[in-house]
Motif scaffolding. Structure first.
Motif, short mmCIF file in Angstrom:
data_model
loop_
_atom_site.label_atom_id
_atom_site.label_comp_id
_atom_site.label_asym_id
_atom_site.label_seq_id
_atom_site.Cartn_x
_atom_site.Cartn_y
_atom_site.Cartn_z
N ASP A 109 -6.21 -5.39 4.40
CA ASP A 109 -7.19 -4.92 3.42
C ASP A 109 -8.51 -5.63 3.72
O ASP A 109 -8.68 -6.80 3.38
CB ASP A 109 -6.70 -5.24 2.01
CG ASP A 109 -7.67 -4.75 0.92
OD1 ASP A 109 -8.78 -4.29 1.27
OD2 ASP A 109 -7.32 -4.84 -0.27
N PHE A 161 0.84 -1.20 0.00
CA PHE A 161 0.00 0.00 0.00
C PHE A 161 0.87 1.25 0.00
O PHE A 161 0.62 2.22 -0.74
CB PHE A 161 -0.89 0.03 1.25
CG PHE A 161 -2.22 -0.66 1.08
CD1 PHE A 161 -3.14 -0.21 0.15
CD2 PHE A 161 -2.57 -1.73 1.89
CE1 PHE A 161 -4.37 -0.83 0.00
CE2 PHE A 161 -3.78 -2.36 1.75
CZ PHE A 161 -4.69 -1.91 0.80
N ASP A 200 -3.55 2.34 -2.91
CA ASP A 200 -4.70 1.42 -2.81
C ASP A 200 -5.19 1.13 -4.23
O ASP A 200 -6.08 1.80 -4.75
CB ASP A 200 -5.79 2.07 -1.96
CG ASP A 200 -7.01 1.18 -1.79
OD1 ASP A 200 -6.93 0.00 -2.18
OD2 ASP A 200 -8.04 1.67 -1.30
#
Length: 809
Positions: free
Chosen positions: A377, A334, A339
């Motif tokens: 996530d 990330f 993202d």
């Protein structure tokens, strides 16, 4: 009455099972729809995607940049699905675009561009290494053919078109720079690929995670990472340190390259699949975390379990440290990339079975693997290769499969039915027990060069799977181990993402041949009819790994076995599931002598070659024609060489010294002649592979290391002793000019010399003496630095004609 009650009970149970199955499928469908919406929200702005699509057009057909207008549209205009629309551009202005292509993403737009160019302009796009593009048939700007219907609308039959195998990065991409990657992503976009694996540069991420968060030193990582050409297997925990260490230069450049790759994929509206933690850890972690559940795995294809590269360490998914490391890795991605996706690949159990087959335990392991993703996530989806269900089917029976597949929430796992073109698992597993899956074509092993395919299965298999009862299929995919071969197979497979109904492959091939060579020629159409029903219609269920004797020379003592062993061995190859040990053990490595895979009548292929030669005057300037001509000639001669080898062995077994000399010299001459033929086409040169490896080096030490990696992968592959060759020798064999003359020829020559010496001196053939000689030669060649040509030499058509007359007429 009891029978009646039993029937009622069975009926109720069946209904409950069906309801449960239906419910799980509905849950999965809802989860996939939610995932698609989330991924849509991550896409680049329309203007960025439209510009990226124009970039693809500019690199493909710069003269026609103003002939097309591109526009991103919503899925609402496509019944809520991904699609492209092709129409005539409506404008009264002079010099306005002629064709409007609209798509729900830039990849849909480029797919529409490719569809238009294929079916209205007869364009062909393939890898440079398979002849490249054919655009001579495109009319000049202002004269492009109009769309006859008001609008052509093509919807994706399934949401995803997946691309890559976890080992493709080593067999094909390892030495690529950005220039080559840009071409590949353009090719992907034109083929409609929207779910590519993105594995480049992950070692730099692991370096940051392990050194900054878990006290692992750079020296520890030198023992953990493999060399550049063997990274795929180090990542899977099959080996460590082999071909290494990795320099900081390599790590930094690969991370930068990955950022360029991801940026372009995102601009084109693709969803990259990123790696995640599978449990493979450096040995030093065991000392730093002594209470962690870390086990040392058994040997994997080594000759003597040398600890310098054998027997890696696996952190049990049930250990809390597993989630901690997995979370840190995804968070670091990330940090580096942003993202950009919710889909992560993990293959913890690929060629590495759990310690027990208890379904409860397996379920807990699966849950832990997913937890490592979802903690970083919350919307993570686990993409898993389904190879284990085929290669280790004796372990993964229905209870174990269900335990793993149902260990995560429905819709949070997608399985790649990796070998669906030959051994579809969805059929025998009730659609993976309700788990979404992608119908994949494996096709190639080791990046071998062999004309081979199952075109009819490719054209029908995905449609049958999608239309089957309670189907959970969500995509099609290409999972070959190596690319840049058999362009017809990959073009057809890519097109299946947009094919909803069945069609005639025979008719498709007529158009394909017109597009590939830029002309309609009856000889070529007739040749492709033959190729369709022979070379490209393999139905024997054998995984095609090129074991022709030139490139995988037999390691055996013919005095201990007779030719009668051949029939029995060939039958063994045809038993489904006979190769269950490893991805790499699709061939036998011990006596008796194995027969190379042959699934067609070679005389038919020679007839097709004659038709190709007859068309030579019309197509002499075509690079696509030259590639196919050289490839078909090579294959015909290679299959002939298999028989010549057997004739030489028969002569030896019959103690006929003169016949042995004749047949062995003929075999060796075939190697020489094929080498000269391959040298006439830029796409069959060893030198290109070696030079691309050295081009990534910043100093002489790196250049030497990278060249050793490149040479070793295509020859010995893994470790050997003085008298024992690598178990993986020739797994990644190649029909490349330079490799035949410089490596395969000396090896065969040594062997036949030992056979002849055995007869002339009336002594027993010493297999050990031959092994000692050729293994020493191989290791010397692997460490060599001699240069090989990178430019073609000779007239391919003239050479093919001469070789046809010499050997095949």
């Amino acid at each position: 009455m009891q029978i009646s009650n039993s029937l009622i009970l069975l009926s109720l149970l069946s209904s409950l099972i069906l309801c449960s199955s239906s419910s799980s499928i509905q849950e999965s469908e809802a989860a996939i729809e939610s995932l698609l919406k989330r991924l849509d929200s991550k896409r680049s702005p329309a203007s960025v995607q439209e510009a990226a699509a124009r970039g693809v057009l500019q690199r493909l057909l710069p003269t026609h940049l103003s002939s097309f207008e591109f526009k991103i549209v919503s899925k609402d205009g496509c019944d809520g699905r991904s699609c492209f629309r092709i129409s005539n551009y409506k404008s009264s202005r002079r010099n306005s675009p002629q064709i409007l292509i609209e798509g729900t993403t830039a990849t849909e737009i480029t797919s529409g561009l490719h569809w238009y160019l294929k079916y209205l302009c007869y364009v062909h796009v393939s890898w440079d290494k398979t002849g490249g593009i054919q655009i001579a048939s495109v009319p000049k700007p202002g004269a492009l053919p109009r769309v006859s219907d008001n609008v052509v609308i093509i919807q994706r039959a399934v949401p995803w078109n997946y691309y890559q195998n976890v080992v493709t990065s080593s067999y094909s991409y390892v030495w690529w720079d950005w220039e080559r990657w840009e071409k590949e992503i353009d090719w992907m976009a034109l083929q409609g690929i929207n779910l590519p694996l993105a594995f480049t540069g992950q070692e730099a991420i692991w370096q940051k995670v392990f050194t900054e968060d878990f006290n692992i030193t750079a020296e520890d990582l030198n023992d953990f990472f493999g060399g550049p050409a063997f990274l795929a297997w180090a990542r899977m925990g099959n080996l460590h340190a082999w071909g290494g260490p990795l320099s900081q230069n390599w790590l930094d450049k690969q991370l930068l390259l990955q950022k360029q790759i991801l940026a372009r994929m995102l601009e084109l509206g693709m969803t990259p699949v990123l790696p995640s933690f599978s449990g493979n850890v450096p040995a030093a972690l065991k000392a730093i975390y002594p209470s962690a559940n870390i086990s040392r795995l058994g040997e994997w294809n080594t000759v003597d379990a040398d600890p310098r590269w054998c027997c890696t360490f696996l952190l049990d998914p049930s250990d809390p440290l597993f989630v901690e490391i997995g979370e840190a890795f995804i968070k670091q991605q990330f940090k580096e990339y942003g993202d950009i996706t919710n889909i992560y690949n993990c293959d913890t159990f690929n060629e590495n079975s759990p310690p027990t087959d208890d379904p409860t335990y397996i379920s807990s392991l699966g849950s832990a693997v997913y937890a490592a993703m979802s903690k970083a996530d919350k919307d993570a989806v686990w993409l898993m290769q389904g190879w284990l269900f085929y290669s280790d089917s004796s372990f993964w029976k229905p209870p174990q499969m269900k335990a793993l597949l149902h260990s995560v929430p429905f819709g949070k796992m997608i399985v790649l039915d990796l070998f669906a073109d030959v051994k579809p698992i969805w059929k025998s597993s009730s659609q993976f027990y309700g788990t979404p899956y992608i119908w994949c074509m494996l096709h190639n092993f080791g990046g071998n060069i062999e004309m081979y395919g199952v075109l009819d299965a490719v054209a029908s298999g995905p449609i049958d799977a999608r239309l089957s009862e309670n189907s959970t299929m969500v995509g099609v995919g290409m999972c070959m181990e190596g690319i840049e071969n058999n362009p017809v197979v990959y073009e057809l497979m890519s097109e299946m993402a947009f094919r909803s109904d069945k069609f005639q492959v025979k008719e498709w091939l007529k158009v394909y041949s017109h597009r590939r060579y830029g002309k309609e020629l009856h000889q070529i159409e007739a040749a492709w009819e033959i190729l369709h029903r022979t070379i490209y219609n393999c139905t024997d269920g054998v995984a095609d790994h090129n074991t022709d004797y030139i490139v995988q020379f037999p390691d055996w003592d013919p005095t201990l076995h007779s030719r009668s062993d051949l029939h029995q061995e060939n039958q063994m190859q045809k038993i489904p599931g006979i190769y269950r040990n490893r991805r790499f053990m699709l061939h036998e490595i011990s006596s008796p002598l194995t027969q190379p895979h042959l699934w067609y009548d070679t005389q038919d292929a020679i007839a097709a070659l004659k038709l190709f030669l007859d068309a030579g005057n019309e197509l002499a300037g075509s690079l696509t024609y030259r590639y196919d001509l050289v490839d078909l000639t090579r294959q015909s001669l290679s299959k002939l060489a298999n028989q010549v080898y057997l004739d030489a062995i028969s002569a030896f077994q019959n103690k006929d010294a003169n016949a042995l000399v004749v047949q062995s010299q003929r075999f060796l001459q075939l190697i020489k002649d094929i080498d000269v033929l391959l040298a006439a086409d830029d796409n069959f040169l060893l030198g290109s592979w070696l030079e691309s490896a050295k081009s990534l080096a910043v100093n002489s030490d790196e250049a030497k290391q990278y060249e050793w990696n490149a040479r070793t992968q295509v020859t010995m592959w893994f470790d050997n002793t003085k008298y024992i060759q690598s178990k993986l020798h020739d797994y990644a064999n190649k029909f490349w000019s330079g490799l035949l003359q410089g490596y395969y020829f000396p090896r065969a020559s040594m062997y036949f010399s030992h056979l002849s010496k055995s007869l002339s001196e009336d002594k027993a053939f010493s297999l050990e003496d031959w092994r000692k000689e050729w293994i020493a030669y191989s290791n010397e060649w692997q460490a060599g630095t001699e240069h090989y040509p990178v430019k073609a030499q000779g007239d391919a058509l003239a050479l093919a004609k001469d070789l046809y007359e010499k050997y095949l007429r």
